[in-house]
Design a protein around this motif. Sequence first.
Motif: not given
Length: 276
Positions: A124-133
């Motif tokens: 919560e309140n943090d960030k995230i990176v989703l990745t597709c290749v």
Amino acid sequence: MKLVGGFVALLMCCYRADAAATVPKVIADPSEVVNQTSAVLVCNLTENTLLIKGSHWLLNGKVLDSSKSTDASPSTTLHLEKITVRSGGKYECVFETDPPVKKEVQVKTPPHVAAYKHSENGDENDKIVLTCVSHGYPLPFNWSWFKSDEVDGRQSAIANGTVGKYEIKSTPNKTTLLIQDLDIELDKGEYVCSGTSDLGTASAKIQLRVRSRMAAVWPFLGIVAEVIVLVTIIFIYEKRRKPDEITDDDDSGSAPLKSNSDTNHKDKTVRQRNSS
Ligand SMILES: *[C@@H]1O[C@H](CO)[C@@H](O)[C@H](O)[C@H]1NC(C)=O
Ligand SMILES: *[C@@H]1O[C@H](CO)[C@@H](O)[C@H](O)[C@H]1NC(C)=O
Ligand SMILES: *[C@@H]1O[C@H](CO)[C@@H](O)[C@H](O)[C@H]1NC(C)=O
Ligand SMILES: *[C@@H]1O[C@H](CO)[C@@H](O)[C@H](O)[C@H]1NC(C)=O
Ligand SMILES: *[C@@H]1O[C@H](CO)[C@@H](O)[C@H](O)[C@H]1NC(C)=O
């Protein structure tokens, strides 16, 4: 250098002038492979007067060892028994003449898209990176991201550059979606990345879970509580042990026929213990 260049130019001019028909040409059949599961690639060298020392095939500039031949034949064949996303690309047949003569044959497959991780956990309140290749040939020229609705499964497009929330970065073989200020309810769920090439569109799904701040803190609080309980137990134990020992000493001191020196000695040890 100039002299050599001039000489070569002269040679080429005369060569073309007196024997235009003898410039070697490669005929490739088929000239392109699109969306096939197997193929037989053939190259024929025609109108050739050069000495052929052999032939081979390249895939994306790398020699395919199994295709190497030392035949003087003006024809070479490459069998592609099972075309997968990994075997698509730029093929070239090469006749080992001096100079070598080559021809490109493109093998195209529909796009293939995969999630780097199928499920991700954010705080919560943090960030995230989703990745597709993406692999294969040709690579997608257009990427988009969607979020699936929890209830009806409908996908809504995610706009790049939504201030403080989403940022999309894409290259032909990779796309990333940065999500900032994660919200437990709004941001959890299924995300879809979608890549489009000349041959179609492919997509992959990523499940995102968002943990509450407290969830991250609970294990830490647990350890703190454990330490406090342990320290309390040790402290109470120590407090209770000391009076017991003194009573022990009193018991032995009360025994009859004890010499004075003996009692003095005991007193001293008790005093020492108390001072330490
Ligand atoms: C290439 O050469 C082979 C035999 O040398 C012949 O059978 C074939 O028809 C030729 N293909 C083309 C496209 O010229
Ligand atoms: C990429 O795809 C999106 C959604 O499908 C579309 O709106 C956009 O115009 C496409 N961009 C290009 C460069 O084709
Ligand atoms: C999204 O926006 C960022 C900055 O606003 C930019 O660097 C990036 O290239 C954009 N990505 C796409 C796919 O347009
Ligand atoms: C993706 O493409 C870049 C250049 O566009 C290249 O440097 C990189 O090696 C590629 N990555 C993969 C996994 O193919
Ligand atoms: C590729 O071939 C498959 C069947 O082999 C077909 O279903 C699909 O529509 C084809 N795609 C294109 C882009 O031609």
